[in-house]
Design an enzyme around this catalytic site. Structure first.
Site, PDB file in Angstrom:
ATOM      1  N   HIS A 267     -31.498 -14.992   4.205  1.00 46.72           N
ATOM      2  CA  HIS A 267     -32.876 -14.557   4.435  1.00 46.72           C
ATOM      3  C   HIS A 267     -33.727 -14.850   3.193  1.00 46.72           C
ATOM      4  O   HIS A 267     -34.477 -15.815   3.160  1.00 46.72           O
ATOM      5  CB  HIS A 267     -32.888 -13.075   4.792  1.00 46.72           C
ATOM      6  CG  HIS A 267     -34.183 -12.563   5.338  1.00 46.72           C
ATOM      7  ND1 HIS A 267     -35.297 -13.344   5.510  1.00 46.72           N
ATOM      8  CD2 HIS A 267     -34.544 -11.317   5.747  1.00 46.72           C
ATOM      9  CE1 HIS A 267     -36.277 -12.623   6.011  1.00 46.72           C
ATOM     10  NE2 HIS A 267     -35.853 -11.384   6.156  1.00 46.72           N
ATOM     11  N   HIS A 306     -35.774 -24.292  10.870  1.00 48.82           N
ATOM     12  CA  HIS A 306     -36.045 -22.857  10.891  1.00 48.82           C
ATOM     13  C   HIS A 306     -35.623 -22.304  12.238  1.00 48.82           C
ATOM     14  O   HIS A 306     -35.688 -23.007  13.260  1.00 48.82           O
ATOM     15  CB  HIS A 306     -37.537 -22.598  10.651  1.00 48.82           C
ATOM     16  CG  HIS A 306     -37.875 -21.181  10.313  1.00 48.82           C
ATOM     17  ND1 HIS A 306     -38.045 -20.218  11.270  1.00 48.82           N
ATOM     18  CD2 HIS A 306     -38.063 -20.570   9.116  1.00 48.82           C
ATOM     19  CE1 HIS A 306     -38.326 -19.064  10.687  1.00 48.82           C
ATOM     20  NE2 HIS A 306     -38.346 -19.250   9.383  1.00 48.82           N
ATOM     21  N   ASP A 362     -39.430 -22.517   2.194  1.00 44.92           N
ATOM     22  CA  ASP A 362     -38.527 -22.421   1.039  1.00 44.92           C
ATOM     23  C   ASP A 362     -38.377 -23.740   0.283  1.00 44.92           C
ATOM     24  O   ASP A 362     -37.884 -23.754  -0.840  1.00 44.92           O
ATOM     25  CB  ASP A 362     -37.135 -21.946   1.493  1.00 44.92           C
ATOM     26  CG  ASP A 362     -37.177 -20.594   2.163  1.00 44.92           C
ATOM     27  OD1 ASP A 362     -37.693 -19.656   1.530  1.00 44.92           O
ATOM     28  OD2 ASP A 362     -36.717 -20.467   3.311  1.00 44.92           O
TER      29      ASP A 362
END
Length: 433
Positions: A267, A306, A362
């Site tokens: 996460h 994702h 990210d």
């Protein structure tokens, strides 16, 4: 045409008609599908909530196929370009953007609740010097609940709002002190004349200077990153905040649970994994070989793809532009050229295009944080600070939803049937384990 679903149970031959609303059926409507009167009824089995809506929410919309992310109806790109994190936090919690007077009052409240009790500062000394900052943040959030016992009045509007303000205000202080403790530097107290992000940078990086002046580009960059990370619908940590909060747990402990979920590498630690991957690649020239390895199953492409997005993550587009602005101030992160080449090849390779593997938030955020001077173990903490407003919005919405009850999922029992108790003298001898 009726908005219903007709189900025929081939076990019994009976037919059932179930209402469809908002593209869903009520799971408990399946309970009436039984083989006998003493049958519990049909249940759904959905590990990891892959196709289950657990709530109705008006906070965040994600359309993964179209690459859309909106807070309360506002496009994330517009908020990142024109808004501030404090304004976005107000939006998430109140449902509307504040006017000038509302924002001034909200900012004043947040600014003047940034200090924490001195006993909490002293309790930081109970951690080892090398304790992970995220572990300390989880603990400090839980500890805060003991300083504000009135926070248990979660159904009282006035009390609930007061605790929401306190949490948003104190998150940067707790996070900065977790960092300072880890590097052995004296704690820096909040400076109420600075902005939310400017004050955080002050508490992180101030050394001997009489007054810390954050670089405006870096201050704004952090503000944008906080906006992008403020909420993301029913993710693992938001679900944790809602589930724990459904027991009418106070917001400090509910957010401690959410932070613990964010602590997990699947996460909140994904941007750290991207940095490790880029370092492993080592150079621009090694990117094609790495790509080949990924396609052969001997490597893993981090920062792409994702669970929700099947298109380019809209946050990644903002961060990519932001990265260049930050590097103009800090100097270019040597990993950037590798990242750009990796993105270029992946976006033009049918292997990745067919699998809808696009860069996510990210992919660039870790490089920005690293360039600003944050160590990698601070990355999930930097995620948690802004996400607090989203968690609180989700927690508050759950409390105000009349359909919500204490979270209690069903299970499919796979254990033994009733067994007779066996006395110790009759049990088979087995080696100790």
């Amino acid at each position: 045409m009726a908005d219903t679903l007709t189900i025929t149970d081939n076990r019994t031959g009976k037919t059932y008609e179930i209402d469809i609303k908002d593209g869903t059926i009520r799971a408990d409507a399946l309970r009436k599908i039984k083989t006998s009167d003493d049958d519990f009824g049909l249940m759904t089995y959905d590990p990891a909530f892959m196709n289950t809506a657990s709530c109705r929410s008006a906070i965040t919309l994600i359309d993964g196929d179209k690459g859309i992310l909106r807070y309360r109806g506002y496009a994330i790109e517009d908020l990142a370009e024109q808004s501030s994190y404090i304004e976005v936090a107000y939006l998430l919690l109140h449902g509307e953007l504040p006017n000038e007077a509302q924002l001034r009052k909200w900012s004043h409240e947040i600014t003047h609740h940034t200090f924490v009790h001195e006993f909490l500062r002293k309790s930081m000394e109970g951690f080892r010097f090398d304790a992970h900052p995220m572990g300390k943040l989880v603990s400090m959030l839980g500890a805060l609940s003991t300083f504000y016992p009135e926070a248990k009045k979660v159904r009282d509007d006035k009390t609930r709002r007061q605790e929401i303000v306190r949490i948003i205000a104190k998150m940067p202080t707790l996070s900065a002190w977790a960092f300072r403790h880890a590097v052995g530097r004296p704690y820096v107290y909040p400076d109420n004349e600075l902005s939310y992000c400017g004050n955080f940078l002050n508490m992180i990086f101030r050394m001997a200077e009489p007054r810390f002046e954050p670089h405006p580009v870096l201050e704004r960059a952090l503000d944008i990153l906080f906006i992008l990370h403020a909420d993301h619908e029913q993710n693992c940590s938001a679900n944790a905040a809602r589930a724990v909060g459904s027991a009418e747990t106070d917001p400090y402990c509910s957010l401690a649970a959410a932070s613990a979920a964010l602590y997990g590498p699947l996460h909140g630690g994904a941007n750290e994994a991207v940095l490790h991957m880029l370092k492993q690649i080592g150079s621009v020239g090694a990117v094609p070989e790495f790509i080949t390895g990924v396609k052969n199953g001997s490597g893993r492409l981090m920062g792409f793809g994702h669970r929700v997005y099947k298109n380019y993550d809209p946050r990644a587009k903002v961060i990519k532009k932001l990265a260049h602005e930050v590097f103009e101030v800090t100097g270019k992160n040597p990993l950037l050229e590798i990242a750009l080449e990796l993105e270029k090849i992946a976006l033009n390779d049918d292997y990745f295009v067919k699998r809808k593997l696009y860069p996510n938030v990210d992919f660039y955020s870790g490089m920005i944080y690293q360039a600003m001077g944050f160590p990698v173990d601070m990355f999930p903490v930097l995620f948690a600070i802004p996400r607090a407003s989203g968690w609180l919005a989700q927690w508050q919405e759950m409390l105000q939803d009349p359909e919500q009850k204490i979270a209690r999922p069903r299970q499919i029992y796979t254990g033994a049937d009733l067994r007779p108790y066996v006395p110790m003298s009759e049990r088979a001898t087995k080696p100790a384990t």
